[in-house]
Scaffold this active site. Structure first.
Site, PDB file in Angstrom:
ATOM      1  N   SER A 135     -29.460  -2.240   9.542  1.00 46.81           N
ATOM      2  CA  SER A 135     -30.479  -2.060   8.509  1.00 46.81           C
ATOM      3  C   SER A 135     -30.685  -3.413   7.846  1.00 46.81           C
ATOM      4  CB  SER A 135     -30.050  -0.991   7.503  1.00 46.81           C
ATOM      5  OG  SER A 135     -28.738  -1.230   7.045  1.00 46.81           O
ATOM      6  N   GLU A 165     -32.172  -5.661   4.391  1.00 44.98           N
ATOM      7  CA  GLU A 165     -32.521  -5.575   2.970  1.00 44.98           C
ATOM      8  C   GLU A 165     -33.499  -6.683   2.578  1.00 44.98           C
ATOM      9  OE1 GLU A 165     -29.372  -4.545   0.210  1.00 44.98           O
ATOM     10  OE2 GLU A 165     -30.085  -6.113  -1.147  1.00 44.98           O
ATOM     11  N   TYR A 200     -34.276  -3.258  -6.334  1.00 39.74           N
ATOM     12  CA  TYR A 200     -34.943  -2.757  -7.542  1.00 39.74           C
ATOM     13  C   TYR A 200     -34.383  -3.548  -8.716  1.00 39.74           C
ATOM     14  CZ  TYR A 200     -36.370   1.175 -10.653  1.00 39.74           C
ATOM     15  OH  TYR A 200     -36.926   1.981 -11.604  1.00 39.74           O
ATOM     16  N   ASP A 255     -27.431  -3.751 -13.133  1.00 42.04           N
ATOM     17  CA  ASP A 255     -26.924  -4.598 -14.218  1.00 42.04           C
ATOM     18  C   ASP A 255     -28.084  -4.918 -15.135  1.00 42.04           C
ATOM     19  OD1 ASP A 255     -24.207  -5.096 -13.390  1.00 42.04           O
ATOM     20  OD2 ASP A 255     -25.075  -6.222 -11.716  1.00 42.04           O
ATOM     21  N   LYS A 285     -18.461   8.757  -6.800  1.00 41.95           N
ATOM     22  CA  LYS A 285     -19.851   8.635  -6.298  1.00 41.95           C
ATOM     23  C   LYS A 285     -20.031   9.427  -5.004  1.00 41.95           C
ATOM     24  CE  LYS A 285     -20.338   3.972  -6.121  1.00 41.95           C
ATOM     25  NZ  LYS A 285     -20.873   2.605  -6.319  1.00 41.95           N
ATOM     26  N   PHE A 304     -24.761 -16.858  -6.101  1.00 38.29           N
ATOM     27  CA  PHE A 304     -24.749 -15.393  -5.959  1.00 38.29           C
ATOM     28  C   PHE A 304     -23.321 -14.858  -5.962  1.00 38.29           C
ATOM     29  CE2 PHE A 304     -28.893 -14.874  -3.341  1.00 38.29           C
ATOM     30  CZ  PHE A 304     -29.615 -15.082  -4.501  1.00 38.29           C
ATOM     31  N   HIS A 339     -25.503  -3.917   7.690  1.00 37.00           N
ATOM     32  CA  HIS A 339     -26.649  -4.030   6.777  1.00 37.00           C
ATOM     33  C   HIS A 339     -26.815  -5.514   6.466  1.00 37.00           C
ATOM     34  CE1 HIS A 339     -29.360  -2.662   3.529  1.00 37.00           C
ATOM     35  NE2 HIS A 339     -28.792  -3.576   2.759  1.00 37.00           N
TER      36      HIS A 339
HETATM   37  P1  FAD Z   1     -21.076   1.874 -10.331  1.00 36.48           P
HETATM   38  O1  FAD Z   1     -20.657   2.567  -9.100  1.00 36.48           O
HETATM   39  O2  FAD Z   1     -21.517   2.712 -11.477  1.00 36.48           O
HETATM   40  O3  FAD Z   1     -19.859   0.935 -10.777  1.00 36.48           O
HETATM   41  C1  FAD Z   1     -20.024  -0.014 -11.817  1.00 36.48           C
HETATM   42  C2  FAD Z   1     -18.674  -0.327 -12.451  1.00 36.48           C
HETATM   43  O4  FAD Z   1     -18.237   0.792 -13.201  1.00 36.48           O
HETATM   44  C3  FAD Z   1     -17.553  -0.623 -11.449  1.00 36.48           C
HETATM   45  O5  FAD Z   1     -16.720  -1.609 -12.024  1.00 36.48           O
HETATM   46  C4  FAD Z   1     -16.826   0.712 -11.322  1.00 36.48           C
HETATM   47  O6  FAD Z   1     -15.454   0.516 -10.976  1.00 36.48           O
HETATM   48  C5  FAD Z   1     -16.971   1.275 -12.730  1.00 36.48           C
HETATM   49  N1  FAD Z   1     -17.070   2.744 -12.738  1.00 36.48           N
HETATM   50  C6  FAD Z   1     -17.879   3.500 -11.990  1.00 36.48           C
HETATM   51  N2  FAD Z   1     -17.723   4.812 -12.303  1.00 36.48           N
HETATM   52  C7  FAD Z   1     -16.809   4.858 -13.280  1.00 36.48           C
HETATM   53  C8  FAD Z   1     -16.234   5.901 -14.041  1.00 36.48           C
HETATM   54  N3  FAD Z   1     -16.571   7.190 -13.839  1.00 36.48           N
HETATM   55  N4  FAD Z   1     -15.301   5.579 -14.994  1.00 36.48           N
HETATM   56  C9  FAD Z   1     -14.950   4.286 -15.210  1.00 36.48           C
HETATM   57  N5  FAD Z   1     -15.471   3.249 -14.515  1.00 36.48           N
HETATM   58  C10 FAD Z   1     -16.386   3.532 -13.557  1.00 36.48           C
HETATM   59  N6  FAD Z   1     -28.470  -4.384  -8.289  1.00 36.48           N
HETATM   60  C11 FAD Z   1     -29.746  -4.261  -8.719  1.00 36.48           C
HETATM   61  O7  FAD Z   1     -30.036  -4.486  -9.902  1.00 36.48           O
HETATM   62  N7  FAD Z   1     -30.743  -3.856  -7.857  1.00 36.48           N
HETATM   63  C12 FAD Z   1     -30.511  -3.565  -6.568  1.00 36.48           C
HETATM   64  O8  FAD Z   1     -31.424  -3.204  -5.829  1.00 36.48           O
HETATM   65  C13 FAD Z   1     -29.161  -3.686  -6.085  1.00 36.48           C
HETATM   66  N8  FAD Z   1     -28.850  -3.359  -4.799  1.00 36.48           N
HETATM   67  C14 FAD Z   1     -27.535  -3.407  -4.396  1.00 36.48           C
HETATM   68  C15 FAD Z   1     -27.225  -2.998  -3.086  1.00 36.48           C
HETATM   69  C16 FAD Z   1     -25.915  -3.041  -2.634  1.00 36.48           C
HETATM   70  C17 FAD Z   1     -25.613  -2.571  -1.224  1.00 36.48           C
HETATM   71  C18 FAD Z   1     -24.881  -3.513  -3.490  1.00 36.48           C
HETATM   72  C19 FAD Z   1     -23.461  -3.600  -3.001  1.00 36.48           C
HETATM   73  C20 FAD Z   1     -25.180  -3.898  -4.787  1.00 36.48           C
HETATM   74  C21 FAD Z   1     -26.495  -3.848  -5.266  1.00 36.48           C
HETATM   75  N9  FAD Z   1     -26.841  -4.210  -6.567  1.00 36.48           N
HETATM   76  C22 FAD Z   1     -28.148  -4.111  -7.002  1.00 36.48           C
HETATM   77  C23 FAD Z   1     -25.820  -4.687  -7.505  1.00 36.48           C
HETATM   78  C24 FAD Z   1     -25.257  -3.544  -8.377  1.00 36.48           C
HETATM   79  O9  FAD Z   1     -26.280  -3.027  -9.189  1.00 36.48           O
HETATM   80  C25 FAD Z   1     -24.145  -4.113  -9.250  1.00 36.48           C
HETATM   81  O10 FAD Z   1     -23.044  -4.450  -8.456  1.00 36.48           O
HETATM   82  C26 FAD Z   1     -23.742  -3.235 -10.421  1.00 36.48           C
HETATM   83  O11 FAD Z   1     -22.893  -4.017 -11.290  1.00 36.48           O
HETATM   84  C27 FAD Z   1     -22.922  -1.996 -10.037  1.00 36.48           C
HETATM   85  O12 FAD Z   1     -23.699  -1.043  -9.490  1.00 36.48           O
HETATM   86  P2  FAD Z   1     -22.994   0.237  -8.795  1.00 36.48           P
HETATM   87  O13 FAD Z   1     -24.074   1.134  -8.396  1.00 36.48           O
HETATM   88  O14 FAD Z   1     -22.018  -0.180  -7.804  1.00 36.48           O
HETATM   89  O15 FAD Z   1     -22.233   0.824 -10.095  1.00 36.48           O
END
Ligand code: FAD
Length: 275
Positions: A6, A8, A40, A99, A155, A206, A256
């Site tokens: 895939s 990106e 996004y 973020d 998740k 990055f 990916h």
């Molecule tokens: P989460 O899974 O919510 O985790 C965030 C933090 O919170 C982690 O430290 C985790 O350990 C902690 N956490 C999660 N759940 C809990 C809980 N229940 N209790 C306590 N702590 C918890 N960013 C963008 O802005 N746009 C994009 O399009 C984008 N695409 C991405 C694609 C990929 C494949 C990856 C790997 C990252 C991407 N990112 C993107 C970056 C991402 O948004 C950041 O890494 C962000 O800081 C975390 O997002 P997440 O969805 O992993 O968060």
């Protein structure tokens, strides 16, 4: 044997960027990607560009995934955007927390990506295939490696179908993560995210921000090349092709590619792999 791949992209900011991306996509489609995903921006800042690029990809006859981040969003806004994506024919989402720039705090009705995954499942059932992010080298804000793994488990149990990793250059971190996830009974595919190396200063920037480690031997070699971009690219192709070989040999379910909207490096890596 070919691994499924895939690709990106990020939404281009200018009409020239959009035109270049269209050309890059045509070369990349030769690789027969399973889907292409479009990032996004934080707080929905690129929503129009993300949805527009996803529409173009779908119109080109290729499956497209919209990245969707929830930090700062309300339930109503997410509900409305999900309806819009569904109407566009989108069947795949990469569900993220995202973020916000520093100073924005963490307001909004979603705290973690797991809240978004649960909300999407509750609102739309199985209309979307849901990918989530994971971090073999540990998310930079995680309290500990174990806490990050547990957060990933939440998740997946909230309804994710598969995961895509942050990029890394240390395959052992990936294999270890897959083993640990397996041990927790999380059997969704974990697809390694691979970042081709084409520009050394951009990669360092990055990687500092997202917590991906550049091994010392790679960092020092890249620094040694200075502005010699041909040597950087040639070294990058060798390193990343070898990484993909290692991932394939170790049983990765696909790759990916973080293309950075460029075709050449990804196409060359796949060519060297015989894919
Ligand atoms: P989460 O899974 O919510 O985790 C965030 C933090 O919170 C982690 O430290 C985790 O350990 C902690 N956490 C999660 N759940 C809990 C809980 N229940 N209790 C306590 N702590 C918890 N960013 C963008 O802005 N746009 C994009 O399009 C984008 N695409 C991405 C694609 C990929 C494949 C990856 C790997 C990252 C991407 N990112 C993107 C970056 C991402 O948004 C950041 O890494 C962000 O800081 C975390 O997002 P997440 O969805 O992993 O968060």
């Amino acid at each position: 044997m070919n691994l499924p791949i895939s690709l990106e992209f990020f939404p281009p900011k200018t009409p020239e960027g959009a035109a270049k991306l269209r050309i890059a996509r045509q070369s990349l489609y030769e690789l027969k990607p399973e889907f292409c995903s479009v990032t996004y921006g934080a707080g929905g800042s690129t929503q129009e560009g993300t949805f527009g690029t996803v529409s173009e990809i779908l119109a080109e006859g290729v499956d497209a995934a919209a990245h969707f981040s929830c930090v700062g969003a309300t339930h109503d806004k997410v509900r409305q955007e999900l309806a819009q994506l569904k109407a566009m024919g989108v069947k795949r989402l990469v569900a993220l927390r995202g973020d916000l720039p520093s100073g924005y705090g963490m307001g909004g009705e979603f705290h973690y990506a797991s809240d978004l995954v649960a909300f999407i499942r509750a609102e739309t059932g199985n209309d979307f295939r849901i990918e989530v992010a994971c971090y073999p080298e540990i998310h930079p804000q995680a309290r500990s490696a174990e806490a990050d793994l547990q957060a990933y488990a939440i998740k997946v149990r909230a309804g994710a179908d598969s995961a895509i990793t942050q990029y890394f250059y240390n395959a052992d971190a990936y294999f270890r993560f897959v083993e640990e996830a397996d041990r927790l009974g999380l059997h969704v595919p974990v697809v390694p995210g691979v970042m081709p190396i084409t520009n050394s200063s951009q990669l360092m920037r990055f990687s500092d921000a997202c917590g991906a480690e550049i091994p010392r031997w790679i960092r020092l070699r890249l620094q040694g090349f200075g502005d010699d971009s041909a040597s950087i690219k040639s070294f990058g192709l060798d390193v990343v092709t070898a990484l993909c070989e290692q991932l394939q040999a170790g049983g990765a379910p696909g790759i990916h590619f973080y293309t950075m909207n460029q075709a050449a490096a990804t196409v060359e890596i796949c060519k060297r792999l015989g894919w």
